[in-house]
Write a protein that holds these residues in place. Sequence first.
Motif, PDB file in Angstrom:
ATOM      1  N   GLY A 292       0.827  -1.201   0.000  1.00  0.00           N
ATOM      2  CA  GLY A 292       0.000   0.000   0.000  1.00  0.00           C
ATOM      3  C   GLY A 292       0.857   1.243   0.000  1.00  0.00           C
ATOM      4  O   GLY A 292       1.934   1.294  -0.593  1.00  0.00           O
ATOM      5  N   THR A 293       0.402   2.243   0.726  1.00  0.00           N
ATOM      6  CA  THR A 293       1.082   3.549   0.761  1.00  0.00           C
ATOM      7  C   THR A 293       2.238   3.535   1.750  1.00  0.00           C
ATOM      8  O   THR A 293       2.089   3.111   2.891  1.00  0.00           O
ATOM      9  CB  THR A 293       0.095   4.656   1.153  1.00  0.00           C
ATOM     10  OG1 THR A 293      -1.001   4.673   0.216  1.00  0.00           O
ATOM     11  CG2 THR A 293       0.786   6.010   1.151  1.00  0.00           C
ATOM     12  N   ASN A 294       3.389   4.007   1.287  1.00  0.00           N
ATOM     13  CA  ASN A 294       4.584   4.150   2.137  1.00  0.00           C
ATOM     14  C   ASN A 294       5.012   5.615   2.157  1.00  0.00           C
ATOM     15  O   ASN A 294       5.056   6.281   1.111  1.00  0.00           O
ATOM     16  CB  ASN A 294       5.735   3.302   1.605  1.00  0.00           C
ATOM     17  CG  ASN A 294       5.511   1.816   1.809  1.00  0.00           C
ATOM     18  OD1 ASN A 294       6.003   1.228   2.765  1.00  0.00           O
ATOM     19  ND2 ASN A 294       4.755   1.185   0.914  1.00  0.00           N
ATOM     20  N   THR A 295       5.313   6.097   3.362  1.00  0.00           N
ATOM     21  CA  THR A 295       5.821   7.472   3.499  1.00  0.00           C
ATOM     22  C   THR A 295       7.281   7.404   3.944  1.00  0.00           C
ATOM     23  O   THR A 295       7.644   6.604   4.819  1.00  0.00           O
ATOM     24  CB  THR A 295       5.006   8.277   4.515  1.00  0.00           C
ATOM     25  OG1 THR A 295       5.023   7.612   5.781  1.00  0.00           O
ATOM     26  CG2 THR A 295       3.565   8.419   4.040  1.00  0.00           C
ATOM     27  N   LEU A 296       8.065   8.271   3.342  1.00  0.00           N
ATOM     28  CA  LEU A 296       9.514   8.215   3.585  1.00  0.00           C
ATOM     29  C   LEU A 296      10.073   9.621   3.771  1.00  0.00           C
ATOM     30  O   LEU A 296       9.730  10.541   3.026  1.00  0.00           O
ATOM     31  CB  LEU A 296      10.214   7.558   2.394  1.00  0.00           C
ATOM     32  CG  LEU A 296      11.759   7.614   2.378  1.00  0.00           C
ATOM     33  CD1 LEU A 296      12.331   6.709   3.452  1.00  0.00           C
ATOM     34  CD2 LEU A 296      12.286   7.223   0.994  1.00  0.00           C
ATOM     35  N   SER A 297      10.966   9.784   4.785  1.00  0.00           N
ATOM     36  CA  SER A 297      11.759  11.017   4.933  1.00  0.00           C
ATOM     37  C   SER A 297      13.191  10.604   5.278  1.00  0.00           C
ATOM     38  O   SER A 297      13.409   9.652   6.039  1.00  0.00           O
ATOM     39  CB  SER A 297      11.195  11.930   6.017  1.00  0.00           C
ATOM     40  OG  SER A 297      11.268  11.323   7.282  1.00  0.00           O
ATOM     41  N   ILE A 298      14.164  11.332   4.708  1.00  0.00           N
ATOM     42  CA  ILE A 298      15.584  10.983   4.861  1.00  0.00           C
ATOM     43  C   ILE A 298      16.388  12.234   5.221  1.00  0.00           C
ATOM     44  O   ILE A 298      16.141  13.321   4.666  1.00  0.00           O
ATOM     45  CB  ILE A 298      16.164  10.383   3.563  1.00  0.00           C
ATOM     46  CG1 ILE A 298      15.361   9.179   3.101  1.00  0.00           C
ATOM     47  CG2 ILE A 298      17.629   9.990   3.762  1.00  0.00           C
ATOM     48  CD1 ILE A 298      15.811   8.654   1.756  1.00  0.00           C
ATOM     49  N   LYS A 299      17.360  12.054   6.118  1.00  0.00           N
ATOM     50  CA  LYS A 299      18.356  13.097   6.380  1.00  0.00           C
ATOM     51  C   LYS A 299      19.729  12.434   6.421  1.00  0.00           C
ATOM     52  O   LYS A 299      19.967  11.520   7.205  1.00  0.00           O
ATOM     53  CB  LYS A 299      18.097  13.817   7.704  1.00  0.00           C
ATOM     54  CG  LYS A 299      19.143  14.903   7.979  1.00  0.00           C
ATOM     55  CD  LYS A 299      18.905  15.591   9.313  1.00  0.00           C
ATOM     56  CE  LYS A 299      19.980  16.646   9.575  1.00  0.00           C
ATOM     57  NZ  LYS A 299      19.789  17.323  10.874  1.00  0.00           N
ATOM     58  N   ILE A 300      20.632  12.912   5.549  1.00  0.00           N
ATOM     59  CA  ILE A 300      22.000  12.391   5.497  1.00  0.00           C
ATOM     60  C   ILE A 300      22.957  13.545   5.783  1.00  0.00           C
ATOM     61  O   ILE A 300      22.856  14.610   5.157  1.00  0.00           O
ATOM     62  CB  ILE A 300      22.313  11.773   4.122  1.00  0.00           C
ATOM     63  CG1 ILE A 300      21.312  10.678   3.786  1.00  0.00           C
ATOM     64  CG2 ILE A 300      23.734  11.205   4.115  1.00  0.00           C
ATOM     65  CD1 ILE A 300      21.470  10.118   2.391  1.00  0.00           C
ATOM     66  N   GLU A 301      23.905  13.331   6.699  1.00  0.00           N
ATOM     67  CA  GLU A 301      24.894  14.354   7.056  1.00  0.00           C
ATOM     68  C   GLU A 301      26.296  13.839   6.755  1.00  0.00           C
ATOM     69  O   GLU A 301      26.600  12.675   7.037  1.00  0.00           O
ATOM     70  CB  GLU A 301      24.786  14.721   8.535  1.00  0.00           C
ATOM     71  CG  GLU A 301      25.728  15.848   8.958  1.00  0.00           C
ATOM     72  CD  GLU A 301      25.566  16.212  10.426  1.00  0.00           C
ATOM     73  OE1 GLU A 301      26.487  16.860  10.979  1.00  0.00           O
ATOM     74  OE2 GLU A 301      24.543  15.838  11.022  1.00  0.00           O
ATOM     75  N   ASN A 302      27.142  14.718   6.187  1.00  0.00           N
ATOM     76  CA  ASN A 302      28.517  14.291   5.899  1.00  0.00           C
ATOM     77  C   ASN A 302      29.462  14.684   7.036  1.00  0.00           C
ATOM     78  O   ASN A 302      29.058  15.321   8.010  1.00  0.00           O
ATOM     79  CB  ASN A 302      28.989  14.833   4.540  1.00  0.00           C
ATOM     80  CG  ASN A 302      29.146  16.353   4.540  1.00  0.00           C
ATOM     81  OD1 ASN A 302      29.122  16.998   5.571  1.00  0.00           O
ATOM     82  ND2 ASN A 302      29.303  16.919   3.358  1.00  0.00           N
ATOM     83  N   VAL A 303      30.723  14.280   6.920  1.00  0.00           N
ATOM     84  CA  VAL A 303      31.691  14.524   7.987  1.00  0.00           C
ATOM     85  C   VAL A 303      32.019  15.997   8.161  1.00  0.00           C
ATOM     86  O   VAL A 303      32.606  16.397   9.171  1.00  0.00           O
ATOM     87  CB  VAL A 303      32.994  13.722   7.725  1.00  0.00           C
ATOM     88  CG1 VAL A 303      32.738  12.235   7.827  1.00  0.00           C
ATOM     89  CG2 VAL A 303      33.607  14.094   6.371  1.00  0.00           C
TER      90      VAL A 303
END
Length: 318
Positions: A292-303
Amino acid sequence: MNQILMTEVQKKGRKKKDRNTTTSIEIVKIVRFFAVFIIIFALCLIGHSSYALYRDRKASNTENLANINITRINDTLNVDVQSVYNIENFKYSWENSEQKSIPENSKSFQEEIILPSENSILTIVLEDETGRAVTYTKDVILDGIDIAKPSITIEQQATSIRIKAQDETEIAYMTYKIDNGEEIIINKNNETDKTIEYAITQEEIGRGSHIITATAVDSSGNSSTEENEVVISTERPEIKNLYVDQEQGKLIIEASDADGIKSIEINLNGAVYAKDDINLTEATFRLDLVEGTNTLSIKIENVNGLSVTGSMEFQYAK
């Protein structure tokens, strides 16, 4: 009968004589023991007295006194001590203040003493291994003397590193260097300036992590130094690929960063997945999907502290 009595008397006399002889021998032994003991005790006393006299003789000796050299750096006195004998204790006090004692056990050393806020008399006492306690005094006149250090700040801004040096009376100049590079001198614009500001461009510094060291000097010679670590990078992490593995029912996230991914935080359908200290230039993450429905949020931080975020909603069906 008389012969028998005579014999008994002789025997008694012989026994009495033997007892007297034995007693005399024992007394002699006791006397000898105490005589030897007294001699040993006397030698101990003589030895102890000789040591005390040696210390007393040294204590009254004014030869080979320690040499003291005092220099001022900003609001601090640097006391350099050189001695022929080991200095066991370094004591000092300002006028009408409590004495401070510092154990040393050295022939050569330096101590720093913070200056008071007004004129005073400094008293230094050096106790050396010979038992001497030598006192030195110095009048410290602070009227009209600038002992305050200038302040200095290093701040990272959007496109530069800004250095600011400031003094309450008059700034003289400041210097800066990048890592272990050449020291650059920045002079003030006007004779009476109290502040110097200078900006270092990110292009001058270069990519990556660097140490910026700056020193400010005022017109009285007082100085202060500040050191900051800065990270120069204009590139943010990148989500290179994001797709669904239909057979496994998983969401595949591929991320990269030129200097290294530090951390990632993913919220998928309310469930949070987080990982720190990744420190890889490329990383792949796999998460389970629901039909069904999937909700996604992403946060990527570098060095370098730069980050990228994103969110989406999509459908999944087996």
